[in-house]
Motif scaffolding. Structure first.
Motif, PDB file in Angstrom:
ATOM      1  N   GLU A   1       0.813  -1.219   0.000  1.00 33.34           N
ATOM      2  CA  GLU A   1       0.000   0.000   0.000  1.00 33.34           C
ATOM      3  C   GLU A   1       0.848   1.272   0.000  1.00 33.34           C
ATOM      4  OE1 GLU A   1      -2.475  -0.061   3.418  1.00 33.34           O
ATOM      5  OE2 GLU A   1      -0.786  -0.062   4.833  1.00 33.34           O
ATOM      6  N   SER A   2       2.138   1.171   0.353  1.00 37.96           N
ATOM      7  CA  SER A   2       2.959   2.384   0.388  1.00 37.96           C
ATOM      8  C   SER A   2       3.093   3.019  -1.008  1.00 37.96           C
ATOM      9  CB  SER A   2       4.344   2.082   0.971  1.00 37.96           C
ATOM     10  OG  SER A   2       5.056   1.245   0.096  1.00 37.96           O
ATOM     11  N   VAL A   3       2.942   2.220  -2.057  1.00 40.78           N
ATOM     12  CA  VAL A   3       3.058   2.792  -3.414  1.00 40.78           C
ATOM     13  C   VAL A   3       1.754   2.622  -4.208  1.00 40.78           C
ATOM     14  CG1 VAL A   3       5.565   2.562  -3.622  1.00 40.78           C
ATOM     15  CG2 VAL A   3       4.118   0.641  -4.247  1.00 40.78           C
ATOM     16  N   GLU A   4       0.672   2.314  -3.489  1.00 42.13           N
ATOM     17  CA  GLU A   4      -0.579   1.984  -4.198  1.00 42.13           C
ATOM     18  C   GLU A   4      -1.061   3.128  -5.101  1.00 42.13           C
ATOM     19  OE1 GLU A   4      -3.698   0.391  -1.790  1.00 42.13           O
ATOM     20  OE2 GLU A   4      -5.188   0.681  -3.389  1.00 42.13           O
ATOM     21  N   ASN A   5      -1.067   4.365  -4.564  1.00 42.21           N
ATOM     22  CA  ASN A   5      -1.575   5.478  -5.374  1.00 42.21           C
ATOM     23  C   ASN A   5      -0.773   5.644  -6.655  1.00 42.21           C
ATOM     24  OD1 ASN A   5      -3.561   6.003  -3.596  1.00 42.21           O
ATOM     25  ND2 ASN A   5      -2.448   7.638  -2.508  1.00 42.21           N
ATOM     26  N   PHE A   6       0.535   5.508  -6.503  1.00 39.63           N
ATOM     27  CA  PHE A   6       1.424   5.661  -7.648  1.00 39.63           C
ATOM     28  C   PHE A   6       1.154   4.564  -8.689  1.00 39.63           C
ATOM     29  CE2 PHE A   6       5.767   4.842  -9.415  1.00 39.63           C
ATOM     30  CZ  PHE A   6       5.765   5.937 -10.274  1.00 39.63           C
ATOM     31  N   VAL A   7       1.014   3.314  -8.213  1.00 40.63           N
ATOM     32  CA  VAL A   7       0.782   2.214  -9.159  1.00 40.63           C
ATOM     33  C   VAL A   7      -0.584   2.374  -9.832  1.00 40.63           C
ATOM     34  CG1 VAL A   7       0.553  -0.291  -9.402  1.00 40.63           C
ATOM     35  CG2 VAL A   7       2.316   0.642  -7.915  1.00 40.63           C
ATOM     36  N   ARG A   8      -1.567   2.855  -9.080  1.00 47.97           N
ATOM     37  CA  ARG A   8      -2.896   3.096  -9.686  1.00 47.97           C
ATOM     38  C   ARG A   8      -2.791   4.148 -10.798  1.00 47.97           C
ATOM     39  NH1 ARG A   8      -6.979   0.384  -7.775  1.00 47.97           N
ATOM     40  NH2 ARG A   8      -6.710  -0.619  -5.756  1.00 47.97           N
ATOM     41  N   GLN A   9      -2.002   5.170 -10.527  1.00 49.08           N
ATOM     42  CA  GLN A   9      -1.812   6.211 -11.554  1.00 49.08           C
ATOM     43  C   GLN A   9      -1.143   5.624 -12.802  1.00 49.08           C
ATOM     44  OE1 GLN A   9       0.678   9.450 -10.136  1.00 49.08           O
ATOM     45  NE2 GLN A   9       1.316   9.798 -12.263  1.00 49.08           N
ATOM     46  N   ARG A  10      -0.107   4.810 -12.593  1.00 49.00           N
ATOM     47  CA  ARG A  10       0.570   4.192 -13.740  1.00 49.00           C
ATOM     48  C   ARG A  10      -0.370   3.257 -14.501  1.00 49.00           C
ATOM     49  NH1 ARG A  10       5.836   4.568 -14.598  1.00 49.00           N
ATOM     50  NH2 ARG A  10       4.944   4.313 -16.639  1.00 49.00           N
TER      51      ARG A  10
ATOM     52  N   SER B   1      -1.615  -8.570   2.294  1.00 44.57           N
ATOM     53  CA  SER B   1      -1.555  -7.121   2.056  1.00 44.57           C
ATOM     54  C   SER B   1      -1.016  -6.771   0.661  1.00 44.57           C
ATOM     55  CB  SER B   1      -0.654  -6.463   3.106  1.00 44.57           C
ATOM     56  OG  SER B   1       0.624  -7.057   3.048  1.00 44.57           O
ATOM     57  N   VAL B   2      -0.463  -7.763  -0.019  1.00 42.57           N
ATOM     58  CA  VAL B   2       0.152  -7.488  -1.323  1.00 42.57           C
ATOM     59  C   VAL B   2      -0.909  -7.417  -2.417  1.00 42.57           C
ATOM     60  CG1 VAL B   2       1.504  -8.635  -3.139  1.00 42.57           C
ATOM     61  CG2 VAL B   2       2.458  -8.344  -0.884  1.00 42.57           C
ATOM     62  N   GLN B   3      -0.729  -6.484  -3.337  1.00 42.79           N
ATOM     63  CA  GLN B   3      -1.562  -6.439  -4.528  1.00 42.79           C
ATOM     64  C   GLN B   3      -0.654  -6.617  -5.755  1.00 42.79           C
ATOM     65  OE1 GLN B   3      -4.737  -3.292  -4.463  1.00 42.79           O
ATOM     66  NE2 GLN B   3      -3.425  -2.473  -2.852  1.00 42.79           N
ATOM     67  N   GLY B   4      -1.298  -6.807  -6.903  1.00 42.13           N
ATOM     68  CA  GLY B   4      -0.486  -7.025  -8.103  1.00 42.13           C
ATOM     69  C   GLY B   4      -1.036  -6.248  -9.290  1.00 42.13           C
ATOM     70  N   LEU B   5      -0.155  -5.691 -10.081  1.00 43.06           N
ATOM     71  CA  LEU B   5      -0.550  -5.059 -11.337  1.00 43.06           C
ATOM     72  C   LEU B   5      -0.313  -6.083 -12.444  1.00 43.06           C
ATOM     73  CD1 LEU B   5      -1.240  -2.814 -13.318  1.00 43.06           C
ATOM     74  CD2 LEU B   5       1.080  -1.932 -13.036  1.00 43.06           C
ATOM     75  N   TRP B   6      -1.407  -6.543 -13.041  1.00 43.47           N
ATOM     76  CA  TRP B   6      -1.327  -7.592 -14.076  1.00 43.47           C
ATOM     77  C   TRP B   6      -1.288  -6.928 -15.453  1.00 43.47           C
ATOM     78  CZ3 TRP B   6       0.142 -11.953 -15.738  1.00 43.47           C
ATOM     79  CH2 TRP B   6      -0.479 -12.633 -16.780  1.00 43.47           C
TER      80      TRP B   6
ATOM     81  N   VAL C   1       7.250 -12.254 -12.826  1.00 43.48           N
ATOM     82  CA  VAL C   1       6.889 -11.624 -11.556  1.00 43.48           C
ATOM     83  C   VAL C   1       7.932 -10.566 -11.239  1.00 43.48           C
ATOM     84  CG1 VAL C   1       6.495 -11.999  -9.081  1.00 43.48           C
ATOM     85  CG2 VAL C   1       5.890 -13.802 -10.716  1.00 43.48           C
ATOM     86  N   TRP C   2       7.475  -9.392 -10.806  1.00 48.52           N
ATOM     87  CA  TRP C   2       8.411  -8.323 -10.379  1.00 48.52           C
ATOM     88  C   TRP C   2       7.891  -7.794  -9.053  1.00 48.52           C
ATOM     89  CZ3 TRP C   2       8.633  -2.819 -12.988  1.00 48.52           C
ATOM     90  CH2 TRP C   2       9.685  -2.077 -12.420  1.00 48.52           C
ATOM     91  N   GLU C   3       8.713  -7.934  -8.002  1.00 46.23           N
ATOM     92  CA  GLU C   3       8.310  -7.469  -6.674  1.00 46.23           C
ATOM     93  C   GLU C   3       8.967  -6.104  -6.438  1.00 46.23           C
ATOM     94  OE1 GLU C   3       7.836  -9.537  -2.347  1.00 46.23           O
ATOM     95  OE2 GLU C   3       9.875  -9.465  -3.146  1.00 46.23           O
ATOM     96  N   LEU C   4       8.150  -5.061  -6.388  1.00 43.71           N
ATOM     97  CA  LEU C   4       8.724  -3.711  -6.312  1.00 43.71           C
ATOM     98  C   LEU C   4       9.525  -3.486  -5.033  1.00 43.71           C
ATOM     99  CD1 LEU C   4       5.957  -1.332  -7.712  1.00 43.71           C
ATOM    100  CD2 LEU C   4       7.960  -2.265  -8.860  1.00 43.71           C
ATOM    101  N   ALA C   5       9.038  -4.032  -3.901  1.00 45.09           N
ATOM    102  CA  ALA C   5       9.675  -3.730  -2.617  1.00 45.09           C
ATOM    103  C   ALA C   5      11.113  -4.241  -2.553  1.00 45.09           C
ATOM    104  CB  ALA C   5       8.850  -4.313  -1.483  1.00 45.09           C
ATOM    105  N   THR C   6      11.385  -5.345  -3.231  1.00 47.19           N
ATOM    106  CA  THR C   6      12.726  -5.955  -3.144  1.00 47.19           C
ATOM    107  C   THR C   6      13.482  -5.913  -4.471  1.00 47.19           C
ATOM    108  OG1 THR C   6      11.801  -8.075  -3.768  1.00 47.19           O
ATOM    109  CG2 THR C   6      11.965  -7.613  -1.401  1.00 47.19           C
ATOM    110  N   ASP C   7      12.783  -5.595  -5.561  1.00 44.76           N
ATOM    111  CA  ASP C   7      13.345  -5.659  -6.913  1.00 44.76           C
ATOM    112  C   ASP C   7      13.602  -7.093  -7.372  1.00 44.76           C
ATOM    113  OD1 ASP C   7      13.412  -3.652  -8.689  1.00 44.76           O
ATOM    114  OD2 ASP C   7      15.421  -2.938  -8.234  1.00 44.76           O
ATOM    115  N   VAL C   8      13.116  -8.086  -6.614  1.00 41.81           N
ATOM    116  CA  VAL C   8      13.250  -9.475  -7.074  1.00 41.81           C
ATOM    117  C   VAL C   8      12.346  -9.664  -8.294  1.00 41.81           C
ATOM    118  CG1 VAL C   8      12.648 -11.865  -6.498  1.00 41.81           C
ATOM    119  CG2 VAL C   8      13.875 -10.437  -4.841  1.00 41.81           C
TER     120      VAL C   8
END
Ligand SMILES: Cc1cc2nc3c(=O)[nH]c(=O)nc-3n(C[C@H](O)[C@H](O)[C@H](O)COP(=O)(O)OP(=O)(O)OC[C@H]3O[C@@H](n4cnc5c(N)ncnc54)[C@H](O)[C@@H]3O)c2cc1C
Length: 380
Positions: free
Chosen positions: A94-103, A135-140, A239-246
């Motif tokens: 959720e810390s970057v949710e608004n940003f990801v929604r905008q993208r 708590s994790v969401q995903g942009l598909w 799969v790309w995990e934003l928090a870790t860059d994995v």
């Protein structure tokens, strides 16, 4: 004999430039590559992710054009490894949710399918992602693809050869000299003349043009990837995990590529560790296991490192150093997905058929110690 154009480097960029040059009506184009085959350096080491989820509309446009060129190579060669339509799920909290929604809105406005899924939806679509916290969401992004850069480059060089390209493999360029009437390209035992030279030698580009007295603001940095053996098999998208860059990339039914971002300090392309670091090797399987229990019994097949080229503004360096000498480099770790379009553009600029003053390699003259920043990010 004097060639109309010599291209140095047969990675994704140089191979694409070569095809463009011979199909633009030139009669004598030579592609020179130090290795015994095409695309055996950074292009061979890449994860092969192709996504429109990049910062900057110009980057997205280059990815779109590159997708067309990947498809052309695929259609011409019928090498099925060139393109795989896996789709990608980008995990975020959720810390970057608004940003990801905008993208996501921006992608949709640009006609790129993209939707946000809850963790329940992710697991129902991809049950093997069974370790995600709720708590994790995903942009598909279903149109994201995986490309095999070496197979693409080989297909492109085959097409270009059919159109008249000359190719020299296993020949390292030692030095170049720019004169008023030609450019001399020095190999170990021979010197070849050209009216123009395009250096598309990836992270070696800086060293090559230095032999002719030029400096380009390019700082090579190191990126690692591992190939995991998955004995039980799996079904995953990219799969790309934003928090870790994995990030994870499918690579066959029992093989999964896994990476975790970058080492952002400068490396010498002739002297860097090409195997994975111990901490990367010990960490990456555990990182993968955090996302999927399918990796529980995973074993490491191989871990490697390659170099990417950082520039002061993270945009490529494409254009003239003199009226006869041109460069195309500065991939920022997203150079496979934009490479065909950028190779094409570089050839057009070298032939005087296009202009790209904002990418001019001289635009940051004197910049040497600029901070290296990763290119595969959501933020501009
Ligand atoms: C681990 C890793 C993962 C990556 N994942 C991705 C990804 O998922 N998606 C993405 O878009 N990008 C990714 N990249 C970045 C991508 O690999 C590069 O951006 C891309 O390969 C650059 O292509 P290139 O043609 O410029 O360079 P290269 O592929 O390095 O080609 C340069 C060529 O020049 C040749 N050369 C050098 N010196 C000489 C000389 N003196 N004489 C003759 N030939 C010479 C080299 O042998 C080489 O073949 C990744 C990179 C790494 C390292």
């Amino acid at each position: 004999m004097k060639y109309e154009l010599i291209i140095i480097g047969a990675g994704v960029w140089g191979s694409s430039a070569a095809l463009r040059a011979v199909t633009s009506g030139l009669h004598s184009v030579l592609l020179i590559e130090a290795n015994a085959g095409v695309a055996m350096e950074s292009s061979a080491k890449a994860g092969g992710v192709v996504t429109n989820l990049l910062w900057g509309s110009e980057n997205v446009a280059w990815v779109k054009r590159s997708r067309q060129l990947f498809q052309t190579a695929y259609d011409a060669s019928r090498d099925r490894s060139i393109l795989q339509p896996y789709g990608m799920i980008t995990l975020f909290d959720e810390s970057v949710e608004n940003f990801v929604r905008q993208r996501t809105r921006e992608l949709n406005d640009d006609d790129t399918p993209a939707e946000i899924w809850s963790s329940d939806r992710i697991v129902s679509e991809f049950p093997d992602l069974d370790r995600l916290p709720s708590s994790v969401q995903g942009l598909w992004t279903p149109n994201d693809q995986h490309v095999n850069p070496t197979a693409y480059a080989q297909a492109v060089v085959n097409l270009a050869r059919d159109a008249g390209l000359s190719v020299r493999l296993g020949q390292r360029v030692m030095r170049i000299d720019v004169q008023s009437s030609a450019v001399s390209v020095h190999l170990a035992k021979e010197t070849i003349q050209a009216e123009r030279v395009l250096v598309a030698a990836g992270t070696w580009t800086g060293k090559i043009v230095e032999t002719a007295g030029f400096h380009v603001p390019l700082r090579p940095y190191r990126v690692q990837l591992a190939s995991l053996h998955m004995p039980e098999g799996y079904r995953l998208p990219m799969v790309w995990e934003l928090a870790t860059d994995v990030y994870l990339v499918p690579d066959g039914p029992h093989n999964l590529l896994a990476g975790d971002g970058t080492r952002l300090y400068e490396h010498d392309p002739d002297h860097y560790q090409t195997s994975g670091d111990d901490d990367f090797i010990s960490d990456i399987a555990a990182q993968t296991m955090r996302l999927t229990s399918r990796a529980q019994n995973a074993g490491l097949r191989q871990a490697w490192a390659g170099l990417c080229g950082g520039t002061p503004d993270r945009q490529p360096l494409i254009g003239p150093l003199t009226s006869r000498l041109f460069v195309a480099c500065g991939d920022q770790g997203i150079g496979v997905m934009r490479g065909p379009a950028l190779g094409e553009l570089a050839a057009d600029v070298a032939l005087g058929q296009a202009q790209a003053p904002h990418l001019n390699p001289m635009r940051y003259q004197g910049h040497r110690d600029f901070p290296i920043r990763a290119g595969f990010t959501l933020e501009s």
